[in-house]
Scaffold this motif. Structure first.
Motif, PDB file in Angstrom:
ATOM      1  N   SER A   6      35.330  36.462  38.202  1.00  0.00           N
ATOM      2  CA  SER A   6      35.968  36.813  37.568  1.00  0.00           C
ATOM      3  C   SER A   6      36.375  38.688  37.558  1.00  0.00           C
ATOM      4  CB  SER A   6      35.928  36.555  35.984  1.00  0.00           C
ATOM      5  OG  SER A   6      36.369  37.276  35.584  1.00  0.00           O
ATOM      6  N   ALA A   7      35.378  39.035  37.936  1.00  0.00           N
ATOM      7  CA  ALA A   7      35.157  40.579  38.099  1.00  0.00           C
ATOM      8  C   ALA A   7      36.304  41.141  39.550  1.00  0.00           C
ATOM      9  CB  ALA A   7      34.064  40.802  38.033  1.00  0.00           C
ATOM     10  N   VAL A   8      36.315  39.801  40.410  1.00  0.00           N
ATOM     11  CA  VAL A   8      36.905  40.181  41.508  1.00  0.00           C
ATOM     12  C   VAL A   8      38.241  40.023  41.089  1.00  0.00           C
ATOM     13  CG1 VAL A   8      37.366  39.341  43.980  1.00  0.00           C
ATOM     14  CG2 VAL A   8      34.917  40.395  43.829  1.00  0.00           C
ATOM     15  N   GLU A   9      38.512  38.559  41.048  1.00  0.00           N
ATOM     16  CA  GLU A   9      40.056  39.201  40.851  1.00  0.00           C
ATOM     17  C   GLU A   9      40.577  40.034  39.871  1.00  0.00           C
ATOM     18  OE1 GLU A   9      40.705  34.648  38.840  1.00  0.00           O
ATOM     19  OE2 GLU A   9      39.654  33.844  40.534  1.00  0.00           O
ATOM     20  N   THR A  10      39.770  40.468  38.736  1.00  0.00           N
ATOM     21  CA  THR A  10      40.266  41.631  37.802  1.00  0.00           C
ATOM     22  C   THR A  10      40.986  42.788  38.386  1.00  0.00           C
ATOM     23  OG1 THR A  10      39.301  40.446  36.206  1.00  0.00           O
ATOM     24  CG2 THR A  10      39.802  42.658  35.795  1.00  0.00           C
ATOM     25  N   LEU A  11      40.241  42.771  39.671  1.00  0.00           N
ATOM     26  CA  LEU A  11      39.875  43.637  40.391  1.00  0.00           C
ATOM     27  C   LEU A  11      41.377  43.890  42.007  1.00  0.00           C
ATOM     28  CD1 LEU A  11      36.506  45.229  41.228  1.00  0.00           C
ATOM     29  CD2 LEU A  11      37.890  46.299  40.336  1.00  0.00           C
ATOM     30  N   GLN A  12      41.087  42.880  41.505  1.00  0.00           N
ATOM     31  CA  GLN A  12      42.586  42.360  43.050  1.00  0.00           C
ATOM     32  C   GLN A  12      43.772  42.576  42.222  1.00  0.00           C
ATOM     33  OE1 GLN A  12      41.503  38.497  44.135  1.00  0.00           O
ATOM     34  NE2 GLN A  12      40.149  39.342  46.548  1.00  0.00           N
ATOM     35  N   THR A  13      43.632  42.299  41.283  1.00  0.00           N
ATOM     36  CA  THR A  13      44.851  42.193  40.254  1.00  0.00           C
ATOM     37  C   THR A  13      45.286  43.972  40.295  1.00  0.00           C
ATOM     38  OG1 THR A  13      44.532  40.560  39.081  1.00  0.00           O
ATOM     39  CG2 THR A  13      46.081  41.959  37.833  1.00  0.00           C
ATOM     40  N   LEU A  14      44.049  44.930  39.430  1.00  0.00           N
ATOM     41  CA  LEU A  14      43.988  45.766  39.110  1.00  0.00           C
ATOM     42  C   LEU A  14      44.650  47.349  40.839  1.00  0.00           C
ATOM     43  CD1 LEU A  14      41.386  46.646  37.017  1.00  0.00           C
ATOM     44  CD2 LEU A  14      44.126  46.599  36.970  1.00  0.00           C
ATOM     45  N   VAL A  15      44.379  46.444  42.167  1.00  0.00           N
ATOM     46  CA  VAL A  15      45.159  46.819  43.701  1.00  0.00           C
ATOM     47  C   VAL A  15      45.772  47.226  43.325  1.00  0.00           C
ATOM     48  CG1 VAL A  15      44.087  47.170  45.768  1.00  0.00           C
ATOM     49  CG2 VAL A  15      42.179  47.382  44.148  1.00  0.00           C
ATOM     50  N   ILE A  16      46.600  45.423  43.653  1.00  0.00           N
ATOM     51  CA  ILE A  16      47.951  45.325  43.578  1.00  0.00           C
ATOM     52  C   ILE A  16      48.750  46.369  42.471  1.00  0.00           C
ATOM     53  CG2 ILE A  16      49.392  42.985  43.793  1.00  0.00           C
ATOM     54  CD1 ILE A  16      47.461  41.773  44.827  1.00  0.00           C
TER      55      ILE A  16
END
Length: 46
Positions: A6-16
């Motif tokens: 979940s943390a990785v998905e959140t970071l990916q969303t923030l980076v995008i």
């Protein structure tokens, strides 16, 4: 492991989102830069 995923998905969303914001800002800066090509815009300098 679910928290990590979940943390990785959140970071990916923030980076995008950050990349999209920077892209929009860059396009706006490019479009503003082309305004300097108009010689009439500098008529008040003389």
């Amino acid at each position: 492991m679910g928290f990590f995923s979940s943390a990785v998905e959140t970071l990916q969303t923030l980076v995008i989102a950050l990349g999209a914001g920077l892209a929009v800002w860059g396009v706006i800066n490019l479009l503003e830069g082309y305004g300097a090509d108009n010689p009439a815009a500098n008529a008040h300098v003389r």
